[in-house]
Enzyme design. Sequence first.
Site, mmCIF file in Angstrom:
data_model
loop_
_atom_site.group_PDB
_atom_site.id
_atom_site.type_symbol
_atom_site.label_atom_id
_atom_site.label_comp_id
_atom_site.label_asym_id
_atom_site.label_seq_id
_atom_site.Cartn_x
_atom_site.Cartn_y
_atom_site.Cartn_z
ATOM 1 N N GLN A 1 0.832 -1.200 0.000
ATOM 2 C CA GLN A 1 0.000 0.000 0.000
ATOM 3 C C GLN A 1 0.866 1.249 0.000
ATOM 4 O O GLN A 1 1.594 1.497 0.955
ATOM 5 C CB GLN A 1 -0.898 -0.029 1.238
ATOM 6 C CG GLN A 1 -1.663 1.244 1.509
ATOM 7 C CD GLN A 1 -2.415 1.172 2.821
ATOM 8 O OE1 GLN A 1 -3.456 0.555 2.911
ATOM 9 N NE2 GLN A 1 -1.877 1.812 3.849
ATOM 10 N N GLY A 2 0.832 2.023 -1.084
ATOM 11 C CA GLY A 2 1.645 3.223 -1.171
ATOM 12 C C GLY A 2 0.857 4.464 -0.785
ATOM 13 O O GLY A 2 0.359 5.182 -1.654
ATOM 14 N N GLU B 1 -11.254 -1.780 8.579
ATOM 15 C CA GLU B 1 -9.921 -1.851 9.151
ATOM 16 C C GLU B 1 -9.949 -1.482 10.629
ATOM 17 O O GLU B 1 -9.278 -2.084 11.451
ATOM 18 C CB GLU B 1 -9.007 -0.889 8.380
ATOM 19 C CG GLU B 1 -7.541 -1.023 8.729
ATOM 20 C CD GLU B 1 -6.714 0.005 7.973
ATOM 21 O OE1 GLU B 1 -5.660 0.381 8.481
ATOM 22 O OE2 GLU B 1 -7.137 0.427 6.876
ATOM 23 N N ASN C 1 -3.641 7.413 16.702
ATOM 24 C CA ASN C 1 -4.719 7.567 17.678
ATOM 25 C C ASN C 1 -5.091 9.031 17.894
ATOM 26 O O ASN C 1 -6.228 9.344 18.229
ATOM 27 C CB ASN C 1 -4.313 6.908 18.999
ATOM 28 C CG ASN C 1 -4.363 5.387 18.887
ATOM 29 O OD1 ASN C 1 -4.395 4.848 17.787
ATOM 30 N ND2 ASN C 1 -4.387 4.712 20.017
#
Lengths: 375, 392
Positions: free
Chosen positions: B132-133, B250, B375
């Site tokens: 994943q770029g 996700e 977070n």
Amino acid sequence: MTAHSIPENETIALLRNSAAGFARFDSRRIRDWRGRSPGFDRVVWQQMAGQGWLSILVPEADGGLGLGIEAAAAVAEQLGRACYPEPFVMAGLLVPGLLAASTNQALKRALLPAALSGDAIFSLAWQPADGSLKPATSAMRASRRNGSIVLSGECRFIVPAQADHYLVLAHTADGPLLVCVDADRIRPGLIEESGPDGFSSAWLRLSDLVAPEAAILMSGVGVTDTVEAALDQAIIVQSAEICGLMQRALELTLDYMRTRQQFGVAIGSFQALQHRAVDLFIQNELARHAKAAAVRAVEHGAQGKALSLVASSAKSRAAHAGLLISTQAIQLHGAIGFTDEYDLGLYVNRMIRLAASLGNAAEHRRRFGDLSEGA
Amino acid sequence: MSFRYGVPQERDWNALDDVEFRRIIRVEFETNYPTELRYAPRRLRWHETKDWYLRMARKGWIAPNWPLEYGGMGLSASKLLIFQEEAERWGIGRYQDHGTLMLGPVLLRWGTEEQRRRYLPDVLSCKSIWCQGYSEPGAGSDLAGLKTRAVRDGNDFVITGQKIWTTLAHDATHMFALTRTDPDAKKQEGISFLLVDLAQKGVTVRPIRDMAGHEEFCEVFLDEVRTPASNLVGELNKGWTVAKSLLGFERIHVGSPKMPEYGLTVLEAVARARGMWDDPLFREKYYALKLDVAHLADAYNHFTAIVIRGEQLGQDVSYLKIWATETFQRIADLVLETAGPFAAINGTVQVGNTSVDVLASFYKARTPTIYGGSNEIQRNILAQQVLDLPRR
């Protein structure tokens, strides 16, 4: 706040909605009862009975609704949101449940209807004066003498302090018993101890108080288990009431953060404060879900140790989250949050009582640990 | 047995009851997953996980989240959760699975049928491994500030820029990348989602050694790298929307209680080995953490139930990630404290009569609070979109 609601069935949703409609926050009413015996409104208590709330846990065969703990928790949460001073959990839930479990049918027939109609207020005296959470260690002793029983010893943290009848948990050489004593016999041994919310609990010291054997509701080794199970259920419903209180305290705080202007902007736009608000929101959510999980466990038949575990789980989070939100709510409001005039204080002071009553966060974490270890 | 997209499917998984399904998955994992790879202290490399994942590919289990007609297991939400729970429970190491986890769902939602036919079969056979770029040196939390340019040149896009923190890029054959295709548009509106073959001139992959001594993420330099315009996924300049559509799932996955639950077992082992299990002070801390994990599980079950009912997750799911990853961190920190001098010894160490890797959980707990939207970013999202607090 737009957090996902927890799904519930139609009966519960109806009950929740009617409770929300009935139990409105009334600042003046709450303030009026502070420091004034009995600390709540008996007219409102009878209206609550009229709503059926005192009958929720009582089986239909005994004239109750037989609805179960989810219904009780839904009502308690709304009462918490409205910061109700009426002792729903202690006198409206715990006691009717114990009266219904009484093996003394004559006494049960005599007392239960008055409890369910709200005509008579009952208080349970079970907790040792040292504040231990184990009903098995109650320091009230009973002995049998000539067809009577004689009570000596003490119980404390009795809520409500002023009742019409007191159910006293006492221990004899042959095991525990639960006996009902009228207020006029109890009163000489009763000391009221007022709390932060203007509500009182009682410290009961008896010395050779004689009661007829006919006043025994139940006796034998099973009594402790019955009382402990009733207390565990009460702890779960109390956690729901705390959830209602903390949710409202958080809403008040978020409203304030959206509107209070300093440095030319709403203080809620500051990232440091936003992040603190999120941490409070997380605690609020955890408390909600821990409580819901405990309710589900009871609905699925959790008993004994399993029941105690989920009760301690729910209360440990509710008490921790409730106090954290309370104290942070004060800080986020600033000085106005510490005044008596501003309503937040009503929530905070009620929170202190409920967090401390029936075991606080640290006590329940410890109990959870002891139970997990099988100690 | 039926073949879909060249992949055999043993049966209709969703027709099984949950208990039977869980049993089948568990038996496969427990029987065939290499013991020495369970609960690996770091991300495993492809040469280590290859045998296992090729086995999964042959069984048709490589893409449990994809629909049957595209060669997946076609699992319902509840079956998929069981599959993941069992993988986590058995401590199965992930390969660079962005192909099945991210690319598949992206192409199914936004891709053309031609793109699916071109790329998905190789993902299923593990012939191609995707990375994943997204992040760049200048675009971390502020991802939309990314600068890697893609310029149209005839039938191609020509890409120049640098990606970083690219997990297991040294195992990857392909990259899906966010690139800037309109430098004049507002930040989020000039980004496009492109598929790039990494086996070409102009691509340099350099592993970055982390403080635990592992090489799990990389820098990827792209110097006039070409990709056909047919590798544009979704519309031109709409790449931000494509990328954002993946985030909900996700966040529920990273909010699973399995990692912290595993952390608690390590903590217990260390405490017992050091004779601290009965220490009242330790017990206070341990049971506070145990309840933190229990309530994470209560909340997690609430969100998985939403997924199982087929409803949309709200933005509030972000708090799961915060609580799960920070709870894991608190547990890992207590492992370190409880281990005393053993915390200064690398690798699996003999503590009393137990062997335990004290530092593994400590290092493992550092990155989840950073990746997938730090977070702090999650807190911004919650504050503004869930708590309705004002933006500055």
